[in-house]
Motif scaffolding. Sequence first.
Motif, PDB file in Angstrom:
ATOM      1  N   PHE A  31      -1.125 -13.513 -18.729  1.00 55.93           N
ATOM      2  CA  PHE A  31       0.078 -12.840 -18.009  1.00 55.93           C
ATOM      3  C   PHE A  31       0.357 -11.470 -18.541  1.00 55.93           C
ATOM      4  N   VAL A  32      -0.092 -11.135 -19.909  1.00 57.45           N
ATOM      5  CA  VAL A  32       0.281  -9.458 -20.224  1.00 57.45           C
ATOM      6  C   VAL A  32      -1.113  -8.792 -19.246  1.00 57.45           C
ATOM      7  N   ILE A  33      -1.844  -9.185 -19.172  1.00 54.01           N
ATOM      8  CA  ILE A  33      -3.217  -8.355 -18.267  1.00 54.01           C
ATOM      9  C   ILE A  33      -2.566  -8.262 -16.907  1.00 54.01           C
ATOM     10  N   ASP A  34      -2.217  -9.304 -16.232  1.00 54.91           N
ATOM     11  CA  ASP A  34      -1.850  -9.243 -14.806  1.00 54.91           C
ATOM     12  C   ASP A  34      -0.566  -8.552 -14.642  1.00 54.91           C
ATOM     13  N   THR A  35       0.433  -8.667 -15.476  1.00 57.04           N
ATOM     14  CA  THR A  35       1.404  -7.695 -15.451  1.00 57.04           C
ATOM     15  C   THR A  35       1.222  -6.252 -15.677  1.00 57.04           C
ATOM     16  N   SER A  36       0.262  -5.918 -16.445  1.00 57.28           N
ATOM     17  CA  SER A  36      -0.106  -4.697 -16.762  1.00 57.28           C
ATOM     18  C   SER A  36      -0.927  -3.990 -15.566  1.00 57.28           C
ATOM     19  N   ILE A  37      -1.536  -4.793 -14.713  1.00 60.83           N
ATOM     20  CA  ILE A  37      -2.388  -4.197 -13.737  1.00 60.83           C
ATOM     21  C   ILE A  37      -1.463  -4.169 -12.401  1.00 60.83           C
ATOM     22  N   ILE A  38      -0.369  -5.006 -12.391  1.00 60.57           N
ATOM     23  CA  ILE A  38       0.505  -4.705 -11.355  1.00 60.57           C
ATOM     24  C   ILE A  38       1.460  -3.426 -11.749  1.00 60.57           C
ATOM     25  N   ILE A  39       1.993  -3.250 -12.974  1.00 60.59           N
ATOM     26  CA  ILE A  39       2.879  -2.346 -13.205  1.00 60.59           C
ATOM     27  C   ILE A  39       1.967  -0.935 -13.126  1.00 60.59           C
ATOM     28  N   GLY A  40       0.484  -0.972 -13.335  1.00 55.23           N
ATOM     29  CA  GLY A  40      -0.308   0.350 -13.176  1.00 55.23           C
ATOM     30  C   GLY A  40      -0.410   0.419 -11.854  1.00 55.23           C
ATOM     31  N   ILE A  41      -0.701  -0.470 -10.939  1.00 55.43           N
ATOM     32  CA  ILE A  41      -0.583  -0.050  -9.606  1.00 55.43           C
ATOM     33  C   ILE A  41       0.598   0.549  -9.259  1.00 55.43           C
ATOM     34  N   PHE A  42       1.734   0.290  -9.364  1.00 53.91           N
ATOM     35  CA  PHE A  42       3.158   0.800  -8.983  1.00 53.91           C
ATOM     36  C   PHE A  42       3.396   2.076  -9.616  1.00 53.91           C
ATOM     37  N   ALA A  43       2.827   2.205 -10.861  1.00 54.61           N
ATOM     38  CA  ALA A  43       2.977   3.602 -11.616  1.00 54.61           C
ATOM     39  C   ALA A  43       1.967   4.725 -10.886  1.00 54.61           C
ATOM     40  N   CYS A  44       0.924   4.385 -10.591  1.00 58.22           N
ATOM     41  CA  CYS A  44      -0.160   5.013  -9.728  1.00 58.22           C
ATOM     42  C   CYS A  44       0.515   5.517  -8.433  1.00 58.22           C
ATOM     43  N   LYS A  45       1.112   4.715  -7.684  1.00 60.95           N
ATOM     44  CA  LYS A  45       1.625   4.984  -6.515  1.00 60.95           C
ATOM     45  C   LYS A  45       3.105   5.780  -6.665  1.00 60.95           C
ATOM     46  N   THR A  46       3.662   5.466  -7.579  1.00 62.87           N
ATOM     47  CA  THR A  46       4.892   6.606  -7.810  1.00 62.87           C
ATOM     48  C   THR A  46       4.334   8.104  -8.098  1.00 62.87           C
ATOM     49  N   VAL A  47       3.631   7.995  -9.069  1.00 69.85           N
ATOM     50  CA  VAL A  47       2.928   9.374  -9.560  1.00 69.85           C
ATOM     51  C   VAL A  47       2.370  10.089  -8.584  1.00 69.85           C
ATOM     52  N   TYR A  48       1.869   9.176  -7.500  1.00 73.84           N
ATOM     53  CA  TYR A  48       0.996   9.792  -6.546  1.00 73.84           C
ATOM     54  C   TYR A  48       2.100  10.607  -5.519  1.00 73.84           C
ATOM     55  N   ASP A  49       3.056   9.906  -5.109  1.00 74.44           N
ATOM     56  CA  ASP A  49       4.023  10.007  -4.087  1.00 74.44           C
ATOM     57  C   ASP A  49       5.095  11.171  -4.695  1.00 74.44           C
ATOM     58  N   LEU A  50       5.389  11.074  -6.075  1.00 70.56           N
ATOM     59  CA  LEU A  50       6.161  12.085  -6.881  1.00 70.56           C
ATOM     60  C   LEU A  50       5.330  13.506  -6.679  1.00 70.56           C
ATOM     61  N   SER A  51       3.795  13.439  -7.205  1.00 71.35           N
ATOM     62  CA  SER A  51       3.289  14.527  -6.845  1.00 71.35           C
ATOM     63  C   SER A  51       3.248  15.262  -5.629  1.00 71.35           C
ATOM     64  N   ARG A  52       3.190  14.289  -4.511  1.00 71.51           N
ATOM     65  CA  ARG A  52       3.162  15.185  -3.044  1.00 71.51           C
ATOM     66  C   ARG A  52       4.404  15.709  -2.846  1.00 71.51           C
ATOM     67  N   LEU A  53       5.347  15.183  -3.320  1.00 72.81           N
ATOM     68  CA  LEU A  53       6.910  15.532  -2.964  1.00 72.81           C
ATOM     69  C   LEU A  53       6.924  17.008  -3.803  1.00 72.81           C
ATOM     70  N   ILE A  54       6.583  16.913  -5.132  1.00 79.13           N
ATOM     71  CA  ILE A  54       6.986  18.038  -5.827  1.00 79.13           C
ATOM     72  C   ILE A  54       6.009  19.208  -5.520  1.00 79.13           C
ATOM     73  N   SER A  55       4.843  18.940  -5.424  1.00 80.15           N
ATOM     74  CA  SER A  55       3.717  19.849  -4.618  1.00 80.15           C
ATOM     75  C   SER A  55       4.196  20.632  -3.534  1.00 80.15           C
ATOM     76  N   ALA A  56       4.520  19.636  -2.418  1.00 80.58           N
ATOM     77  CA  ALA A  56       5.042  20.327  -1.042  1.00 80.58           C
ATOM     78  C   ALA A  56       6.334  21.153  -1.428  1.00 80.58           C
ATOM     79  N   GLY A  57       7.148  21.028  -2.386  1.00 81.19           N
ATOM     80  CA  GLY A  57       8.328  21.538  -2.438  1.00 81.19           C
ATOM     81  C   GLY A  57       8.193  23.052  -3.342  1.00 81.19           C
TER      82      GLY A  57
END
Length: 160
Positions: A31-57
């Motif tokens: 359960f911990v591993i599965d949860t960490s993978i899902i949270i890792g995917i969402f964290a990557c997507k969030t960092v990626y999107d924030l990076s694009r927004l901040i970089s463009a601005g």
Amino acid sequence: MLSSEGIYTLIKSYQSQADLLLKNYVSAESFVIDTSIIIGIFACKTVYDLSRLISAGYFKSYLNLTKSQQIEWSNRAISTFHAVYIATVSLYLLFWSDLYSDDLLRGPITLRSSTLSVFALGVSNTFSLVSLSSVFPFFPSFSFSPCLLPPQKAEKRRRK
């Protein structure tokens, strides 16, 4: 010699111990591993999107980059966030948790783990795999490809 009833009781005892071991260690960690993978995917997507927004601005030259260069740029943001995350968790585990205490009864230090360390490992592996998978389609055009190519091929690529 054990009777058939004694053997049956012994087998049931071993089964209940195995079930308890399976329930406490395998299921909880899964359960911990599965949860960490899902949270890792969402964290990557969030960092990626924030990076694009901040970089463009903040960086006007970001919009002039090609799509593969923008992906590489955002991928470096993911890598930086990953490094800060792992350093923070590692420092906590090393200095403030009792995971690495010198308690000999807990077994060798190299075989110890905790829910937090397993979770951090799952998130870290997810960051690495997402980072690799996002740049892999553009690999030959990235600036780091000469570092991985044999010297003769890297020289030919630079001349083109």
